[in-house]
Design an enzyme around this catalytic site. Structure first.
Site, PDB file in Angstrom:
ATOM      1  N   HIS A  95     -55.140  27.590 -51.492  1.00 31.04           N
ATOM      2  CA  HIS A  95     -53.946  26.807 -51.206  1.00 31.04           C
ATOM      3  C   HIS A  95     -52.965  26.847 -52.375  1.00 31.04           C
ATOM      4  O   HIS A  95     -51.761  27.027 -52.179  1.00 31.04           O
ATOM      5  CB  HIS A  95     -54.335  25.359 -50.896  1.00 31.04           C
ATOM      6  N   ASP A 154     -48.492  21.206 -48.066  1.00 31.79           N
ATOM      7  CA  ASP A 154     -49.626  21.946 -47.530  1.00 31.79           C
ATOM      8  C   ASP A 154     -49.933  21.369 -46.155  1.00 31.79           C
ATOM      9  O   ASP A 154     -49.923  20.150 -45.956  1.00 31.79           O
ATOM     10  CB  ASP A 154     -50.828  21.773 -48.473  1.00 31.79           C
TER      11      ASP A 154
END
Length: 484
Positions: free
Chosen positions: A17, A122
């Site tokens: 991520h 995210d």
């Protein structure tokens, strides 16, 4: 006057991520954005330690590149010694409660910076929805996965209502049961393409509930960006399968590739990287090496690691194996007796490495991978065909699409329906040989080289991803001007 744009980018803790979101942050910084990058204290510390630098040195590097960048951190609620990958459900439960902390950190930060234009979240940080609402800025959802998985995950509660989730054991073994009701004109989805944590036989209530919650909040977005490129995943129609209430949805990836093509390797690692393997690769014949790496969280039984090792030995090809010390289900790895001595002339085993530099090396001819999205994209972008061995989450659909849709990889029979299936040394050996030589391997290389060219064209000026990113920037400029 042109307003100064300020993007707050919030990343999940985890290598897969942080890397794409940091690269995306750099792309925006190059276009004049002020960037506030937010992640957890634990993640930030790991990044600094792996790079052997302190926060001040990192800040200077960004300033020297002309970037307006600042880093903020938030506590994740765990003690420093606790592992962050041993219980994913517990981690996500903690992340879901971080909204008030994030908002407090943002409001207490330096007031001399420009007003926040947007929060780029995210896609697995539902806590940012309330923060964006309270601050009064749009929430831009950033998917670090492929579009197909993003559509599956966003529609998890719909799949639950239709009886596809939880996935029954008999459905995993059925080739006839296909899911065709999802938006975006995806190829038919198989039950084995769905994430393993939605499977009935080993559901963890904690992670199951956490991801269904994330799915509900993933439908709350003002803008959607995906780290993929239109030519790979069905064009704009596929991305619009993610659009909620008609909000824009754009493919802007691969986000690391513009830097790479310009000679800047902006990859951010949470592990200290081995620097000797590139010299070892220099000594190998072109296209002869199999690169073996299964990411930072995958684990195998000791017996399975033995079978893998013996298959690598039997295949006869040079191999570079990234073998974490904790890969044997949390225990120290013990390889078959005599394995190191028998393979020392054609093998190198390391704990972690610079994956992009390895995949781009001319001696690497194949990639044995878990099919995480970053690894899959990097293999495609570097033109290296794959053998997929998925373990978790989006890896199953990535592996299946690599084999059946994009036709750039192979898989191991049966591991899609049973990720704990014992793969014998004979299967490992034969699959590697299919990848590395003969007509099967040649066709995979032809296909992946075409996609490599398409990815490169996508991020170049005039390409689809480049144009989509410009569209996003223009939309943020219009938004900022409307508030002046």
């Amino acid at each position: 006057m042109m307003p100064v744009l300020h993007a707050v980018i919030v990343s999940c803790p985890g290598q897969g991520h942080v890397n794409p979101l940091m690269n995306f942050a750099e792309l925006l910084a190059m276009r004049g954005f002020f960037i506030t990058f937010v992640t957890t204290e634990w993640t930030d510390q790991r990044l600094l330690e792996a790079a052997s630098k302190d926060a001040a040195a990192r800040d200077r590097e960004f300033q020297e590149r002309g970037f307006k960048f600042r880093f903020l951190t938030i506590p994740d609620g765990f003690k420093p010694e606790k592992g962050r990958t041993s219980d994913i459900g517990e981690v996500f439960l903690a992340l879901q409660s971080l909204g008030p902390t994030l908002e407090t950190v943002l409001m207490a930060a330096d007031k001399s910076v420009p007003p926040v234009t947007c929060i780029i979240s995210d896609s697995f940080l539902s806590c940012t929805a309330e923060v964006a609402k309270n601050i009064g800025v749009p929430r831009v959802l950033f998917w670090t996965t492929c579009t197909a998985y993003a559509i599956i995950q966003t529609n998890a509660n719909f799949l639950l209502s239709q009886g596809y989730i939880p996935v029954k054991e008999e459905d995993l073994k059925s080739k006839e049961k296909l899911i065709t009701c999802l938006p975006g004109k995806l190829p038919p989805i198989r039950p084995t393409d769905l994430p393993s944590f939605y499977r009935e036989q080993h559901i963890s209530e904690l992670i199951y509930g956490a991801f269904l919650h994330e799915s509900r909040i993933q439908k709350i977005a003002d803008y959607i960006l995906v780290n993929t490129f239109d030519e790979l995943e069905g064009g704009k129609e596929a991305q619009m399968g993610l659009s909620i209430n008609g909000c824009p949805a754009l493919a802007i990836g691969p986000v690391y590739l513009p830097n790479f093509l310009q000679g800047r390797n902006s990859m951010y690692s949470m592990w200290e990287e081995d620097k000797t393997c590139l010299q070892w690769l220099d000594a190998q014949a072109q296209g002869s090496v199999l690169y073996v790496s299964f990411d930072s969280i995958a684990v195998k039984s000791e017996k399975q690691l033995h079978e893998l090792a013996l298959g690598l030995e039997a295949c006869g090809y040079p191999f570079l194996w990234v073998l974490r010390s904790d890969m044997a289900q949390g225990k120290s790895v013990v390889l078959p007796e005599g394995f190191i001595d028998r393979t020392k002339d054609r093998a190198l085993i390391v704990n972690w490495t610079k994956q992009l530099e390895v995949l781009s090396h001319p001696s690497v001819g194949g990639f044995f991978t878990h099919n995480g999205w970053n690894s899959t994209m990097e293999a495609i972008n570097m033109g290296v065909p794959m053998i997929g061995w998925p373990y978790f989450s989006d890896q199953f659909v990535n592996c299946r699409f690599s084999k059946d849709v994009w036709k750039v990889g192979l898989d191991l029979e049966g591991v899609d329906s049973d990720e704990y299936k014992m793969v014998t040394k004979e299967i490992v050996e034969s699959t590697i040989k299919s990848l590395m030589k003969g007509c099967v391997g040649r066709k995979l290389r032809e296909n992946i080289l075409k996609l490599k060219e398409a990815a490169t064209n996508a991020v170049m000026e005039g390409g689809t991803s480049h144009a989509n990113l410009n569209t996003f920037v223009e939309d943020m400029i219009k938004l900022a001007k409307s508030k002046v």
